[in-house]
Enzyme design. Sequence first.
Site, PDB file in Angstrom:
ATOM      1  N   ASP A   1       0.908  -1.127  -0.014  1.00 34.37           N
ATOM      2  CA  ASP A   1      -0.003  -0.178  -0.017  1.00 34.37           C
ATOM      3  C   ASP A   1       0.795   1.094   0.033  1.00 34.37           C
ATOM      4  O   ASP A   1       1.663   1.489   0.809  1.00 34.37           O
ATOM      5  CB  ASP A   1      -0.786  -0.162   1.242  1.00 34.37           C
ATOM      6  CG  ASP A   1      -1.782   1.075   1.475  1.00 34.37           C
ATOM      7  OD1 ASP A   1      -1.602   2.144   0.565  1.00 34.37           O
ATOM      8  OD2 ASP A   1      -2.806   1.058   1.714  1.00 34.37           O
TER       9      ASP A   1
ATOM     10  N   LYS B   1      -3.541  15.765  -9.044  1.00 33.67           N
ATOM     11  CA  LYS B   1      -2.621  15.339 -10.488  1.00 33.67           C
ATOM     12  C   LYS B   1      -2.051  16.712 -10.596  1.00 33.67           C
ATOM     13  O   LYS B   1      -0.637  16.377 -11.090  1.00 33.67           O
ATOM     14  CB  LYS B   1      -3.669  14.701 -11.502  1.00 33.67           C
ATOM     15  CG  LYS B   1      -4.234  13.373 -11.013  1.00 33.67           C
ATOM     16  CD  LYS B   1      -3.147  12.327 -10.930  1.00 33.67           C
ATOM     17  CE  LYS B   1      -3.752  10.970 -11.027  1.00 33.67           C
ATOM     18  NZ  LYS B   1      -2.580   9.934 -10.845  1.00 33.67           N
TER      19      LYS B   1
ATOM     20  N   TYR C   1      -9.674  15.631  -7.752  1.00 35.94           N
ATOM     21  CA  TYR C   1      -8.742  14.698  -8.311  1.00 35.94           C
ATOM     22  C   TYR C   1      -8.062  15.305  -9.223  1.00 35.94           C
ATOM     23  O   TYR C   1      -6.643  15.142  -9.556  1.00 35.94           O
ATOM     24  CB  TYR C   1      -9.572  13.945  -9.356  1.00 35.94           C
ATOM     25  CG  TYR C   1      -8.855  12.929 -10.417  1.00 35.94           C
ATOM     26  CD1 TYR C   1      -8.179  11.819  -9.678  1.00 35.94           C
ATOM     27  CD2 TYR C   1      -8.838  13.062 -11.470  1.00 35.94           C
ATOM     28  CE1 TYR C   1      -7.376  10.928 -10.521  1.00 35.94           C
ATOM     29  CE2 TYR C   1      -7.990  12.142 -12.303  1.00 35.94           C
ATOM     30  CZ  TYR C   1      -7.389  11.096 -11.874  1.00 35.94           C
ATOM     31  OH  TYR C   1      -6.534  10.413 -12.746  1.00 35.94           O
TER      32      TYR C   1
ATOM     33  N   ALA D   1      -6.725  18.533  -9.083  1.00 31.61           N
ATOM     34  CA  ALA D   1      -5.823  19.298  -8.105  1.00 31.61           C
ATOM     35  C   ALA D   1      -4.768  18.324  -7.598  1.00 31.61           C
ATOM     36  O   ALA D   1      -3.690  18.569  -7.396  1.00 31.61           O
ATOM     37  CB  ALA D   1      -6.486  19.800  -7.014  1.00 31.61           C
TER      38      ALA D   1
HETATM   39  N1  LIG Z   1      -8.012   5.650 -16.393  1.00 30.58           N
HETATM   40  C1  LIG Z   1      -8.072   6.740 -16.757  1.00 30.58           C
HETATM   41  O1  LIG Z   1      -8.578   7.576 -17.258  1.00 30.58           O
HETATM   42  C2  LIG Z   1      -6.905   7.816 -16.312  1.00 30.58           C
HETATM   43  C3  LIG Z   1      -6.557   8.712 -16.801  1.00 30.58           C
HETATM   44  C4  LIG Z   1      -5.737   9.856 -16.348  1.00 30.58           C
HETATM   45  C5  LIG Z   1      -4.849   9.317 -15.279  1.00 30.58           C
HETATM   46  N2  LIG Z   1      -4.973   8.121 -14.865  1.00 30.58           N
HETATM   47  C6  LIG Z   1      -4.166   7.658 -13.800  1.00 30.58           C
HETATM   48  O2  LIG Z   1      -3.488   6.607 -14.119  1.00 30.58           O
HETATM   49  C7  LIG Z   1      -2.895   5.699 -12.986  1.00 30.58           C
HETATM   50  C8  LIG Z   1      -3.430   4.247 -12.996  1.00 30.58           C
HETATM   51  O3  LIG Z   1      -4.802   4.210 -13.128  1.00 30.58           O
HETATM   52  P1  LIG Z   1      -5.536   3.292 -14.016  1.00 30.58           P
HETATM   53  O4  LIG Z   1      -6.626   4.161 -14.879  1.00 30.58           O
HETATM   54  O5  LIG Z   1      -5.116   2.131 -14.505  1.00 30.58           O
HETATM   55  O6  LIG Z   1      -6.723   2.529 -12.983  1.00 30.58           O
HETATM   56  P2  LIG Z   1      -6.719   1.083 -12.160  1.00 30.58           P
HETATM   57  O7  LIG Z   1      -7.676   1.308 -11.171  1.00 30.58           O
HETATM   58  O8  LIG Z   1      -6.821   0.163 -13.142  1.00 30.58           O
HETATM   59  O9  LIG Z   1      -5.296   0.821 -11.570  1.00 30.58           O
HETATM   60  C9  LIG Z   1      -4.904   1.551 -10.424  1.00 30.58           C
HETATM   61  C10 LIG Z   1      -4.038   0.333  -9.669  1.00 30.58           C
HETATM   62  O10 LIG Z   1      -3.602   1.173  -8.348  1.00 30.58           O
HETATM   63  C11 LIG Z   1      -3.717   0.388  -7.456  1.00 30.58           C
HETATM   64  N3  LIG Z   1      -3.824   1.183  -6.126  1.00 30.58           N
HETATM   65  C12 LIG Z   1      -4.908   2.127  -5.627  1.00 30.58           C
HETATM   66  N4  LIG Z   1      -4.434   2.510  -4.576  1.00 30.58           N
HETATM   67  C13 LIG Z   1      -3.435   2.256  -4.066  1.00 30.58           C
HETATM   68  C14 LIG Z   1      -2.366   2.148  -2.828  1.00 30.58           C
HETATM   69  N5  LIG Z   1      -2.728   2.997  -1.858  1.00 30.58           N
HETATM   70  N6  LIG Z   1      -1.479   1.320  -2.991  1.00 30.58           N
HETATM   71  C15 LIG Z   1      -0.906   0.581  -3.681  1.00 30.58           C
HETATM   72  N7  LIG Z   1      -1.676   0.441  -5.118  1.00 30.58           N
HETATM   73  C16 LIG Z   1      -2.786   1.125  -5.096  1.00 30.58           C
HETATM   74  C17 LIG Z   1      -4.938  -0.480  -7.781  1.00 30.58           C
HETATM   75  O11 LIG Z   1      -5.364  -1.466  -6.991  1.00 30.58           O
HETATM   76  C18 LIG Z   1      -5.030  -0.561  -8.938  1.00 30.58           C
HETATM   77  O12 LIG Z   1      -4.300  -1.861  -9.295  1.00 30.58           O
HETATM   78  C19 LIG Z   1      -3.536   6.343 -11.671  1.00 30.58           C
HETATM   79  O13 LIG Z   1      -2.536   7.229 -11.211  1.00 30.58           O
HETATM   80  C20 LIG Z   1      -4.834   7.322 -12.504  1.00 30.58           C
HETATM   81  O14 LIG Z   1      -4.889   8.411 -11.757  1.00 30.58           O
HETATM   82  C21 LIG Z   1      -5.736   7.346 -15.274  1.00 30.58           C
END
Ligand SMILES: NC(=O)c1ccc[n+]([C@@H]2O[C@H](COP(=O)([O-])OP(=O)(O)OC[C@H]3O[C@@H](n4cnc5c(N)ncnc54)[C@H](O)[C@@H]3O)[C@@H](O)[C@H]2O)c1
Length: 252
Positions: free
Chosen positions: A64, A159, A155, A157
Site C-alpha cells: 500500500d 494530479k 482529482y 488538483a
Molecule cells: N483511467 C483513466 O482515465 C486515467 C486518466 C488519467 C490518469 N490516470 C491515472 O493512471 C493511473 C493508473 O490508473 P488506472 O486508470 O490504470 O486505474 P486502475 O484502477 O486500473 O489501476 C490503479 C491501480 O492502483 C492500485 N492502487 C490504488 N491505490 C493503491 C495504494 N494505496 N497502494 C498500492 N496500489 C494502489 C489499484 O489496486 C489498481 O491496481 C492512476 O494514477 C490514475 O489516476 C488514469
Amino acid sequence: MSAPVLAPRRERLTGVVTGAGTGIGRACLEVLVDHGARVDAWDRSDEALADLAGREEVAPRTVDVTDAAVVGSAASAALKHWGRIDFVINCAGAFLVGPLADVSAASVRALFEVNVLGTTVVTQALLPALKSSRGSIVNVASSVALKPTASNAHYAASKAAVAHLTRCWALELGPEGVRVNSVAPGPTPTAIYRTAGMSAEQESTLLRERAEAIPLRRVGDPVDTARWIARFALEDDWTTGVVLPVDGGMAL
Ligand SMILES: NC(=O)c1ccc[n+]([C@@H]2O[C@H](COP(=O)([O-])OP(=O)(O)OC[C@H]3O[C@@H](n4cnc5c(N)ncnc54)[C@H](O)[C@@H]3O)[C@@H](O)[C@H]2O)c1
C-alpha cells in the site's frame, strides 16, 4: 559523425511499477518486460497481482503506497532481490468525482494520500538506489492536471500536484543524474471509475462525452500511455521535467 536516433539502452534495466495489478500500471509492466526490463510489481491488491506469480522477470509485492513502513520494507526487498533499481513508475492512483458541495473531507484526504503522498513516499524510499543508478522517475498525472474540469476538481488538483512535483524534483535531482518526467493520460477505460463508486452507466456516459470532445475522437488504451512511460524509464536521454499529455489532444 551522426548520432543514433535512440539514446543507448543499458541492458536488463530494473525498476518498480506501482499500481501494477491492473490498467495502465499493468500495461506498463508488460511493455517494460517486452523491452527487456525486470519489474518489481507493487499493488495493494493481492488478487490483482496473483497472475504474475512464477514469472522470472517480475517480482510481485503487496504494497500500500500510503504506508511508509510497508513501502520502506518493499524498497529494501526489491533492491535485495534485483541488486539495482533503475526506474520507478508511480502509477498507483485513485479517482474522485463530484461537485464541491458533495465531497467529504475523508474522501479528499484519502485521494491525496494515494496520489500525492504515495508518489512521495515511494520515490523517497527508492531515491538512494535511483541516485546510485542515475535512474529515472516517471509519475502518472492526468490530462485534467493540465486542463481544469468542473466535475472532478480534487482529482485534478491532486494530479496537478503530481505534475508540479515532477518539475520540482527534476530541478532538485537533475544535478545527481536522476531524470524525472510525467505522463498526463486522457480518459482511459480501466477499473478506476468503478473503484471510485461510479456505476457502469455513469462510466460509459462520461467516457462517451469525453471521447466526443477529444480532437482524435477516441478514449485511450492503457498501452497508449504505457509506451511513453517505458520510453521515459528506459531511454537514457536528456529529457527531464516534462509533463507529457497522452490524451488525443484533450488538454489543448
Ligand atoms: N483511467 C483513466 O482515465 C486515467 C486518466 C488519467 C490518469 N490516470 C491515472 O493512471 C493511473 C493508473 O490508473 P488506472 O486508470 O490504470 O486505474 P486502475 O484502477 O486500473 O489501476 C490503479 C491501480 O492502483 C492500485 N492502487 C490504488 N491505490 C493503491 C495504494 N494505496 N497502494 C498500492 N496500489 C494502489 C489499484 O489496486 C489498481 O491496481 C492512476 O494514477 C490514475 O489516476 C488514469
